[in-house]
Design an enzyme around this catalytic site. Structure first.
Site, PDB file in Angstrom:
ATOM      1  N   ASP A 410      68.098  43.221  77.163  1.00 36.75           N
ATOM      2  CA  ASP A 410      69.177  43.060  77.043  1.00 36.75           C
ATOM      3  C   ASP A 410      69.422  40.861  76.772  1.00 36.75           C
ATOM      4  O   ASP A 410      69.895  40.611  77.841  1.00 36.75           O
ATOM      5  CB  ASP A 410      70.098  44.041  77.195  1.00 36.75           C
ATOM      6  CG  ASP A 410      71.439  43.587  76.367  1.00 36.75           C
ATOM      7  OD1 ASP A 410      71.804  42.607  75.782  1.00 36.75           O
ATOM      8  OD2 ASP A 410      72.481  44.446  76.562  1.00 36.75           O
ATOM      9  N   HIS A 411      69.211  39.911  75.396  1.00 37.33           N
ATOM     10  CA  HIS A 411      69.301  38.644  76.080  1.00 37.33           C
ATOM     11  C   HIS A 411      70.985  38.974  76.793  1.00 37.33           C
ATOM     12  O   HIS A 411      71.142  37.351  77.299  1.00 37.33           O
ATOM     13  CB  HIS A 411      69.252  38.397  74.625  1.00 37.33           C
ATOM     14  CG  HIS A 411      68.337  37.295  75.355  1.00 37.33           C
ATOM     15  ND1 HIS A 411      68.406  36.113  76.445  1.00 37.33           N
ATOM     16  CD2 HIS A 411      67.558  36.523  74.208  1.00 37.33           C
ATOM     17  CE1 HIS A 411      68.171  35.012  76.311  1.00 37.33           C
ATOM     18  NE2 HIS A 411      67.316  34.929  75.083  1.00 37.33           N
ATOM     19  N   ARG A 412      71.720  39.347  75.826  1.00 42.15           N
ATOM     20  CA  ARG A 412      73.267  39.403  76.572  1.00 42.15           C
ATOM     21  C   ARG A 412      73.706  39.117  78.211  1.00 42.15           C
ATOM     22  O   ARG A 412      74.447  38.373  78.926  1.00 42.15           O
ATOM     23  CB  ARG A 412      74.259  40.173  76.311  1.00 42.15           C
ATOM     24  CG  ARG A 412      74.413  40.233  74.946  1.00 42.15           C
ATOM     25  CD  ARG A 412      75.356  41.295  74.155  1.00 42.15           C
ATOM     26  NE  ARG A 412      74.205  42.626  74.931  1.00 42.15           N
ATOM     27  CZ  ARG A 412      74.999  44.015  74.325  1.00 42.15           C
ATOM     28  NH1 ARG A 412      76.243  44.073  74.015  1.00 42.15           N
ATOM     29  NH2 ARG A 412      74.785  44.719  74.944  1.00 42.15           N
TER      30      ARG A 412
END
Length: 438
Positions: A410-412
Protein backbone atom coordinates in the site's frame (compact mmCIF):
# COMPACT_ATOMS: atom_id res chain seq x y z
CA UNK A 1 -40.21 -14.97 24.54
CA UNK A 2 -36.42 -14.89 24.10
CA UNK A 3 -35.14 -14.74 20.57
CA UNK A 4 -32.09 -16.46 19.15
CA UNK A 5 -30.50 -13.75 17.00
CA UNK A 6 -27.73 -13.79 14.42
CA UNK A 7 -24.59 -12.81 16.37
CA UNK A 8 -21.74 -10.64 15.15
CA UNK A 9 -18.29 -12.22 15.20
CA UNK A 10 -16.04 -9.73 13.48
CA UNK A 11 -15.87 -6.23 12.09
CA UNK A 12 -16.21 -7.59 8.56
CA UNK A 13 -19.30 -9.68 9.26
CA UNK A 14 -22.66 -8.10 8.46
CA UNK A 15 -24.73 -11.24 8.06
CA UNK A 16 -24.46 -15.00 8.39
CA UNK A 17 -25.99 -18.12 6.93
CA UNK A 18 -27.90 -20.66 9.00
CA UNK A 19 -26.07 -23.74 7.74
CA UNK A 20 -28.09 -26.35 9.65
CA UNK A 21 -30.47 -26.71 12.57
CA UNK A 22 -29.52 -29.52 14.95
CA UNK A 23 -32.81 -29.21 16.83
CA UNK A 24 -36.40 -29.42 15.59
CA UNK A 25 -39.42 -27.35 16.60
CA UNK A 26 -40.87 -28.79 19.79
CA UNK A 27 -37.63 -30.35 21.00
CA UNK A 28 -36.19 -29.47 24.38
CA UNK A 29 -32.97 -27.48 24.57
CA UNK A 30 -30.52 -27.76 27.43
CA UNK A 31 -28.13 -24.95 28.33
CA UNK A 32 -24.78 -25.50 26.61
CA UNK A 33 -26.29 -27.72 23.91
CA UNK A 34 -25.48 -27.02 20.25
CA UNK A 35 -28.68 -26.01 18.45
CA UNK A 36 -27.43 -24.90 15.02
CA UNK A 37 -24.44 -24.29 12.78
CA UNK A 38 -23.79 -20.80 11.44
CA UNK A 39 -21.61 -19.96 8.45
CA UNK A 40 -19.86 -16.66 9.06
CA UNK A 41 -17.45 -14.71 6.88
CA UNK A 42 -14.60 -16.65 8.45
CA UNK A 43 -15.68 -20.10 9.58
CA UNK A 44 -18.48 -22.54 10.31
CA UNK A 45 -19.43 -21.96 13.95
CA UNK A 46 -21.61 -23.80 16.44
CA UNK A 47 -24.52 -21.97 18.04
CA UNK A 48 -24.83 -22.89 21.70
CA UNK A 49 -27.95 -22.50 23.85
CA UNK A 50 -27.80 -20.11 26.79
CA UNK A 51 -30.83 -21.40 28.66
CA UNK A 52 -33.05 -24.43 29.03
CA UNK A 53 -36.29 -24.35 27.08
CA UNK A 54 -38.15 -25.57 24.02
CA UNK A 55 -37.45 -24.58 20.42
CA UNK A 56 -40.87 -23.13 19.61
CA UNK A 57 -40.24 -21.56 16.24
CA UNK A 58 -37.58 -21.53 13.53
CA UNK A 59 -37.66 -18.20 11.73
CA UNK A 60 -34.64 -18.69 9.45
CA UNK A 61 -34.53 -22.09 7.80
CA UNK A 62 -31.26 -23.78 6.84
CA UNK A 63 -29.61 -21.97 3.93
CA UNK A 64 -31.07 -18.58 4.86
CA UNK A 65 -28.80 -15.56 5.02
CA UNK A 66 -29.70 -13.31 7.96
CA UNK A 67 -28.31 -9.87 8.90
CA UNK A 68 -26.64 -9.43 12.27
CA UNK A 69 -29.09 -8.97 15.13
CA UNK A 70 -32.10 -10.35 13.28
CA UNK A 71 -34.01 -13.20 14.99
CA UNK A 72 -33.54 -16.70 13.63
CA UNK A 73 -35.56 -18.70 16.18
CA UNK A 74 -37.77 -18.44 19.26
CA UNK A 75 -37.19 -20.37 22.49
CA UNK A 76 -39.88 -20.65 25.15
CA UNK A 77 -41.57 -22.98 27.59
CA UNK A 78 -43.16 -25.09 24.86
CA UNK A 79 -46.59 -23.45 24.82
CA UNK A 80 -45.99 -21.89 21.43
CA UNK A 81 -44.41 -24.92 19.77
CA UNK A 82 -47.69 -26.58 18.80
CA UNK A 83 -49.01 -23.47 17.09
CA UNK A 84 -45.73 -23.01 15.20
CA UNK A 85 -45.69 -26.64 14.09
CA UNK A 86 -49.25 -26.42 12.75
CA UNK A 87 -48.45 -23.48 10.50
CA UNK A 88 -48.13 -24.69 6.94
CA UNK A 89 -46.01 -21.77 5.79
CA UNK A 90 -43.00 -20.88 7.96
CA UNK A 91 -42.68 -17.30 9.16
CA UNK A 92 -41.04 -14.99 6.66
CA UNK A 93 -37.27 -15.12 6.90
CA UNK A 94 -34.57 -13.60 4.79
CA UNK A 95 -35.33 -14.51 1.20
CA UNK A 96 -31.80 -13.85 0.19
CA UNK A 97 -29.89 -17.07 0.00
CA UNK A 98 -26.13 -17.16 -0.62
CA UNK A 99 -25.23 -15.22 -3.73
CA UNK A 100 -28.72 -13.82 -4.41
CA UNK A 101 -29.24 -10.42 -5.92
CA UNK A 102 -30.45 -8.98 -2.63
CA UNK A 103 -27.03 -9.25 -1.06
CA UNK A 104 -24.28 -6.78 -1.74
CA UNK A 105 -20.62 -7.79 -1.15
CA UNK A 106 -19.45 -7.07 2.34
CA UNK A 107 -16.67 -4.60 2.85
CA UNK A 108 -17.04 -2.61 6.06
CA UNK A 109 -13.93 -3.33 8.14
CA UNK A 110 -14.65 -0.20 10.12
CA UNK A 111 -17.46 -2.01 11.87
CA UNK A 112 -20.10 0.73 11.65
CA UNK A 113 -22.74 -1.80 12.58
CA UNK A 114 -21.43 -2.16 16.10
CA UNK A 115 -23.91 0.48 17.28
CA UNK A 116 -26.76 -2.03 17.38
CA UNK A 117 -27.94 -2.66 20.96
CA UNK A 118 -27.25 -5.93 22.74
CA UNK A 119 -30.21 -8.28 23.02
CA UNK A 120 -31.32 -10.74 25.63
CA UNK A 121 -31.02 -13.60 23.15
CA UNK A 122 -31.01 -17.17 24.35
CA UNK A 123 -28.11 -18.55 22.34
CA UNK A 124 -24.54 -17.69 21.53
CA UNK A 125 -21.80 -18.75 19.18
CA UNK A 126 -18.93 -20.62 20.80
CA UNK A 127 -16.40 -17.88 20.09
CA UNK A 128 -14.66 -15.38 22.38
CA UNK A 129 -15.65 -12.37 20.30
CA UNK A 130 -19.28 -13.34 19.72
CA UNK A 131 -21.78 -10.57 20.36
CA UNK A 132 -25.53 -10.49 20.20
CA UNK A 133 -27.61 -7.64 18.75
CA UNK A 134 -31.21 -7.28 17.73
CA UNK A 135 -33.15 -5.05 15.35
CA UNK A 136 -35.98 -2.76 16.32
CA UNK A 137 -39.14 -2.21 14.29
CA UNK A 138 -39.92 1.40 13.56
CA UNK A 139 -41.97 3.68 11.37
CA UNK A 140 -39.77 5.02 8.58
CA UNK A 141 -39.97 6.79 5.26
CA UNK A 142 -41.59 10.03 4.27
CA UNK A 143 -44.88 8.36 3.42
CA UNK A 144 -45.51 7.49 7.06
CA UNK A 145 -46.16 3.83 6.24
CA UNK A 146 -45.07 1.40 8.89
CA UNK A 147 -41.75 -0.04 7.82
CA UNK A 148 -39.64 -2.55 9.69
CA UNK A 149 -35.97 -1.61 9.78
CA UNK A 150 -32.87 -2.07 11.88
CA UNK A 151 -31.40 0.90 13.78
CA UNK A 152 -28.32 0.86 11.54
CA UNK A 153 -30.50 0.82 8.41
CA UNK A 154 -32.35 3.92 9.62
CA UNK A 155 -29.08 5.67 10.41
CA UNK A 156 -27.62 4.89 6.97
CA UNK A 157 -30.89 5.92 5.30
CA UNK A 158 -30.75 9.33 6.98
CA UNK A 159 -27.12 9.82 5.97
CA UNK A 160 -27.71 8.81 2.33
CA UNK A 161 -31.11 10.48 2.00
CA UNK A 162 -32.90 7.23 1.20
CA UNK A 163 -36.67 6.97 1.75
CA UNK A 164 -37.17 3.78 3.77
CA UNK A 165 -40.76 3.50 2.56
CA UNK A 166 -39.45 2.98 -0.97
CA UNK A 167 -36.97 0.26 0.02
CA UNK A 168 -37.87 -3.40 -0.25
CA UNK A 169 -36.74 -5.22 2.87
CA UNK A 170 -35.00 -8.59 2.52
CA UNK A 171 -34.66 -9.34 6.22
CA UNK A 172 -36.97 -11.53 8.30
CA UNK A 173 -40.57 -10.32 8.05
CA UNK A 174 -39.62 -7.87 5.31
CA UNK A 175 -37.35 -5.89 7.63
CA UNK A 176 -35.09 -3.36 5.87
CA UNK A 177 -31.38 -3.95 6.53
CA UNK A 178 -28.27 -1.86 6.02
CA UNK A 179 -27.53 -3.78 2.82
CA UNK A 180 -31.01 -2.99 1.47
CA UNK A 181 -30.50 0.74 2.06
CA UNK A 182 -27.06 0.76 0.47
CA UNK A 183 -28.30 -1.25 -2.52
CA UNK A 184 -31.21 1.17 -3.02
CA UNK A 185 -28.84 4.13 -2.81
CA UNK A 186 -26.44 2.54 -5.31
CA UNK A 187 -29.30 1.77 -7.70
CA UNK A 188 -30.48 5.40 -7.53
CA UNK A 189 -26.98 6.68 -8.33
CA UNK A 190 -26.63 4.30 -11.25
CA UNK A 191 -30.00 5.35 -12.64
CA UNK A 192 -29.13 9.03 -12.35
CA UNK A 193 -25.75 8.54 -13.99
CA UNK A 194 -27.19 6.54 -16.85
CA UNK A 195 -30.12 8.91 -17.59
CA UNK A 196 -28.33 11.48 -19.81
CA UNK A 197 -26.14 8.92 -21.51
CA UNK A 198 -26.86 7.31 -24.82
CA UNK A 199 -28.36 3.86 -24.80
CA UNK A 200 -25.56 1.29 -24.93
CA UNK A 201 -26.35 -2.10 -26.44
CA UNK A 202 -26.21 -4.76 -23.78
CA UNK A 203 -24.59 -8.13 -24.22
CA UNK A 204 -27.26 -10.75 -24.70
CA UNK A 205 -27.60 -13.05 -21.69
CA UNK A 206 -26.69 -16.70 -22.13
CA UNK A 207 -29.40 -18.84 -23.67
CA UNK A 208 -31.69 -20.50 -21.15
CA UNK A 209 -30.20 -23.70 -19.82
CA UNK A 210 -26.68 -22.98 -21.13
CA UNK A 211 -25.23 -22.08 -17.77
CA UNK A 212 -25.43 -23.04 -14.12
CA UNK A 213 -25.85 -20.56 -11.29
CA UNK A 214 -23.51 -21.24 -8.39
CA UNK A 215 -24.32 -19.21 -5.26
CA UNK A 216 -21.32 -17.63 -3.59
CA UNK A 217 -20.39 -18.88 -0.15
CA UNK A 218 -20.21 -16.35 2.67
CA UNK A 219 -16.43 -16.45 2.49
CA UNK A 220 -16.47 -15.74 -1.26
CA UNK A 221 -18.90 -12.85 -0.83
CA UNK A 222 -16.85 -11.26 1.92
CA UNK A 223 -13.58 -11.80 0.04
CA UNK A 224 -15.06 -10.20 -3.08
CA UNK A 225 -16.10 -7.11 -1.14
CA UNK A 226 -12.86 -6.76 0.82
CA UNK A 227 -10.56 -7.32 -2.16
CA UNK A 228 -12.56 -4.93 -4.34
CA UNK A 229 -12.32 -2.36 -1.58
CA UNK A 230 -8.58 -2.99 -1.30
CA UNK A 231 -7.93 -2.41 -5.01
CA UNK A 232 -10.15 0.68 -5.08
CA UNK A 233 -8.77 2.35 -1.96
CA UNK A 234 -5.18 1.17 -1.60
CA UNK A 235 -2.77 2.29 -4.35
CA UNK A 236 -0.79 -0.92 -4.92
CA UNK A 237 2.88 -0.95 -5.87
CA UNK A 238 4.60 -4.17 -6.89
CA UNK A 239 8.22 -5.23 -6.45
CA UNK A 240 9.70 -8.56 -7.57
CA UNK A 241 12.94 -10.15 -6.47
CA UNK A 242 14.58 -13.32 -7.84
CA UNK A 243 16.14 -15.31 -5.01
CA UNK A 244 18.67 -18.12 -5.24
CA UNK A 245 17.29 -20.77 -2.88
CA UNK A 246 19.71 -23.58 -3.78
CA UNK A 247 21.37 -23.39 -0.37
CA UNK A 248 17.98 -23.09 1.30
CA UNK A 249 16.95 -26.45 -0.17
CA UNK A 250 20.12 -28.04 1.19
CA UNK A 251 19.57 -26.41 4.58
CA UNK A 252 16.01 -27.74 4.70
CA UNK A 253 17.34 -31.25 4.06
CA UNK A 254 19.74 -30.94 6.97
CA UNK A 255 17.02 -29.59 9.27
CA UNK A 256 14.62 -32.41 8.34
CA UNK A 257 17.29 -35.02 8.87
CA UNK A 258 17.85 -33.69 12.39
CA UNK A 259 14.12 -33.46 13.09
CA UNK A 260 13.63 -36.99 11.76
CA UNK A 261 16.07 -38.37 14.31
CA UNK A 262 14.00 -36.83 17.10
CA UNK A 263 10.68 -37.96 15.63
CA UNK A 264 9.52 -34.39 14.95
CA UNK A 265 7.61 -33.38 11.83
CA UNK A 266 9.41 -32.06 8.77
CA UNK A 267 9.58 -28.45 7.65
CA UNK A 268 8.85 -27.18 4.14
CA UNK A 269 10.47 -24.48 2.09
CA UNK A 270 7.41 -22.34 2.83
CA UNK A 271 7.92 -22.77 6.59
CA UNK A 272 11.48 -21.47 6.29
CA UNK A 273 10.23 -18.59 4.16
CA UNK A 274 7.59 -17.68 6.76
CA UNK A 275 10.26 -17.60 9.45
CA UNK A 276 12.54 -15.52 7.21
CA UNK A 277 9.78 -12.98 6.54
CA UNK A 278 9.03 -12.76 10.28
CA UNK A 279 12.69 -12.09 11.07
CA UNK A 280 12.85 -9.44 8.33
CA UNK A 281 9.71 -7.74 9.66
CA UNK A 282 11.21 -7.59 13.13
CA UNK A 283 14.31 -5.93 11.65
CA UNK A 284 12.24 -3.57 9.52
CA UNK A 285 9.07 -2.62 11.47
CA UNK A 286 8.21 0.14 8.97
CA UNK A 287 6.62 -2.60 6.82
CA UNK A 288 4.59 -4.08 9.68
CA UNK A 289 2.02 -1.28 9.53
CA UNK A 290 -1.56 -0.41 8.57
CA UNK A 291 -2.87 2.77 6.97
CA UNK A 292 -5.46 4.52 9.16
CA UNK A 293 -6.51 7.78 7.53
CA UNK A 294 -4.30 10.51 8.97
CA UNK A 295 -1.96 8.11 10.77
CA UNK A 296 -0.11 4.81 10.47
CA UNK A 297 -0.51 1.97 12.93
CA UNK A 298 2.84 0.29 13.57
CA UNK A 299 2.12 -3.14 15.01
CA UNK A 300 4.22 -4.47 17.83
CA UNK A 301 3.47 -8.13 17.10
CA UNK A 302 4.55 -10.00 13.97
CA UNK A 303 1.38 -11.88 13.04
CA UNK A 304 1.62 -13.57 9.66
CA UNK A 305 -1.44 -14.57 7.66
CA UNK A 306 -1.00 -17.69 5.51
CA UNK A 307 -3.44 -17.85 2.58
CA UNK A 308 -5.13 -21.27 2.35
CA UNK A 309 -7.41 -22.38 -0.47
CA UNK A 310 -10.53 -24.22 0.74
CA UNK A 311 -13.62 -25.55 -1.06
CA UNK A 312 -15.61 -22.62 0.37
CA UNK A 313 -13.08 -19.96 -0.65
CA UNK A 314 -9.83 -18.39 0.52
CA UNK A 315 -9.12 -18.40 4.26
CA UNK A 316 -6.14 -16.82 6.00
CA UNK A 317 -5.09 -18.46 9.29
CA UNK A 318 -2.76 -16.25 11.32
CA UNK A 319 0.51 -17.35 12.93
CA UNK A 320 0.82 -15.05 15.95
CA UNK A 321 4.30 -13.84 17.01
CA UNK A 322 5.94 -15.79 14.19
CA UNK A 323 9.29 -14.11 14.81
CA UNK A 324 9.45 -15.66 18.30
CA UNK A 325 8.69 -19.22 17.21
CA UNK A 326 11.04 -21.88 15.91
CA UNK A 327 10.79 -23.11 12.34
CA UNK A 328 9.49 -26.50 13.53
CA UNK A 329 6.83 -24.81 15.69
CA UNK A 330 5.75 -22.66 12.72
CA UNK A 331 5.59 -25.75 10.50
CA UNK A 332 3.40 -27.65 12.97
CA UNK A 333 1.06 -24.68 13.46
CA UNK A 334 0.68 -24.07 9.72
CA UNK A 335 -0.14 -27.74 9.09
CA UNK A 336 -2.70 -27.80 11.87
CA UNK A 337 -4.43 -24.55 10.93
CA UNK A 338 -4.41 -25.24 7.20
CA UNK A 339 -6.07 -28.62 7.78
CA UNK A 340 -8.70 -27.14 10.10
CA UNK A 341 -9.28 -24.25 7.68
CA UNK A 342 -10.16 -26.73 4.91
CA UNK A 343 -12.53 -28.50 7.32
CA UNK A 344 -14.05 -25.13 8.40
CA UNK A 345 -13.07 -25.78 12.01
CA UNK A 346 -10.94 -22.71 12.66
CA UNK A 347 -12.10 -20.22 15.27
CA UNK A 348 -12.63 -16.63 14.16
CA UNK A 349 -9.83 -15.39 16.44
CA UNK A 350 -7.40 -17.72 14.64
CA UNK A 351 -8.02 -15.78 11.42
CA UNK A 352 -7.88 -12.24 12.76
CA UNK A 353 -5.17 -9.83 13.84
CA UNK A 354 -2.81 -10.44 10.91
CA UNK A 355 -0.22 -7.74 10.15
CA UNK A 356 1.30 -9.19 6.94
CA UNK A 357 0.15 -11.97 4.60
CA UNK A 358 2.01 -14.60 2.55
CA UNK A 359 0.35 -16.26 -0.45
CA UNK A 360 2.20 -19.22 -2.00
CA UNK A 361 1.13 -20.67 -5.37
CA UNK A 362 4.45 -22.34 -6.08
CA UNK A 363 3.01 -25.80 -5.48
CA UNK A 364 0.84 -25.24 -8.57
CA UNK A 365 3.84 -24.47 -10.75
CA UNK A 366 3.15 -20.72 -10.83
CA UNK A 367 6.48 -18.94 -11.22
CA UNK A 368 5.33 -15.37 -10.63
CA UNK A 369 2.13 -13.53 -9.70
CA UNK A 370 0.88 -10.42 -7.91
CA UNK A 371 -1.50 -10.60 -4.96
CA UNK A 372 -4.13 -8.17 -3.66
CA UNK A 373 -3.45 -6.70 -0.22
CA UNK A 374 -5.60 -8.10 2.57
CA UNK A 375 -6.97 -5.01 4.40
CA UNK A 376 -6.29 -3.52 6.86
CA UNK A 377 -2.74 -4.81 6.29
CA UNK A 378 -0.38 -2.77 4.13
CA UNK A 379 1.47 -5.54 2.30
CA UNK A 380 1.28 -9.10 0.99
CA UNK A 381 4.02 -11.35 -0.39
CA UNK A 382 3.32 -13.58 -3.40
CA UNK A 383 5.55 -16.67 -3.58
CA UNK A 384 6.17 -18.50 -6.83
CA UNK A 385 7.74 -21.87 -7.60
CA UNK A 386 11.47 -22.54 -7.28
CA UNK A 387 12.68 -23.47 -10.75
CA UNK A 388 16.04 -24.51 -12.20
CA UNK A 389 17.80 -21.70 -14.04
CA UNK A 390 21.26 -21.29 -15.55
CA UNK A 391 23.30 -18.61 -13.82
CA UNK A 392 26.86 -17.28 -14.10
CA UNK A 393 28.87 -17.58 -10.86
CA UNK A 394 32.56 -16.80 -10.62
CA UNK A 395 32.80 -16.98 -14.38
CA UNK A 396 31.23 -20.44 -14.47
CA UNK A 397 27.83 -21.43 -15.84
CA UNK A 398 25.93 -23.23 -13.06
CA UNK A 399 22.44 -24.56 -12.43
CA UNK A 400 20.66 -22.88 -9.52
CA UNK A 401 17.16 -22.98 -8.05
CA UNK A 402 15.54 -19.56 -8.37
CA UNK A 403 12.40 -18.46 -6.57
CA UNK A 404 10.59 -15.19 -7.29
CA UNK A 405 8.90 -13.16 -4.59
CA UNK A 406 6.55 -10.29 -5.47
CA UNK A 407 5.56 -7.83 -2.78
CA UNK A 408 2.35 -5.83 -3.12
CA UNK A 409 2.45 -2.77 -0.86
CA UNK A 410 0.00 0.00 0.00
CA UNK A 411 1.87 3.06 -1.27
CA UNK A 412 0.07 5.25 1.28
CA UNK A 413 1.81 3.38 4.09
CA UNK A 414 4.99 1.98 2.55
CA UNK A 415 7.33 3.83 0.21
CA UNK A 416 8.90 2.01 -2.71
CA UNK A 417 12.39 2.32 -1.22
CA UNK A 418 11.21 0.89 2.12
CA UNK A 419 9.58 -2.05 0.35
CA UNK A 420 12.74 -2.61 -1.69
CA UNK A 421 14.90 -2.65 1.44
CA UNK A 422 12.57 -5.17 3.05
CA UNK A 423 12.71 -7.48 0.02
CA UNK A 424 16.49 -7.19 0.04
CA UNK A 425 16.52 -8.30 3.69
CA UNK A 426 14.29 -11.29 2.91
CA UNK A 427 16.54 -12.20 -0.03
CA UNK A 428 19.66 -12.03 2.14
CA UNK A 429 18.10 -14.25 4.81
CA UNK A 430 16.87 -16.90 2.36
CA UNK A 431 20.18 -17.00 0.50
CA UNK A 432 22.02 -17.39 3.83
CA UNK A 433 19.59 -19.67 5.67
CA UNK A 434 21.61 -19.98 8.88
CA UNK A 435 20.71 -16.34 9.54
CA UNK A 436 17.03 -17.34 9.70
CA UNK A 437 17.51 -19.43 12.84
CA UNK A 438 20.29 -17.49 14.55
Amino acid sequence: MPEITMPRLSDTMEDGVVSAWLKKVGEKIVRGEIVAEIETDKALMELEAYDDGVLERIIAEAGTRVPIGEPIAIVGDGSGAAAAASTSTPPAASSTGPGSAGNAPLGDPGGAHTSAPESAGSARLEDPVAERTHAIESTGGESGARQKSSPLARKIARELGVDLAAVTGTGPGGRVTKLDVESAHAATKLTAAAAPAAVVPQTAPPASGSYEEIPLSTIQRVSAGRLTESKQQAPHIYLTSAIDVTDLFEFRGQVNATLGESGAGKVSLNDLLVKGVAVALRANPTVNVSFAGDKLLRHNGIHLGIAVATPAGLLVPVIKDADRKSVSAIAAEIRDKAERARDRKLRADEMSGGTFTISNLGMFGIEHFTAVINPPEAAILAVGAAIDEVRLRDGQVVNRKILRLTMSADHRAIDGAVAAQFLAQVKDLLEHPLRIVT
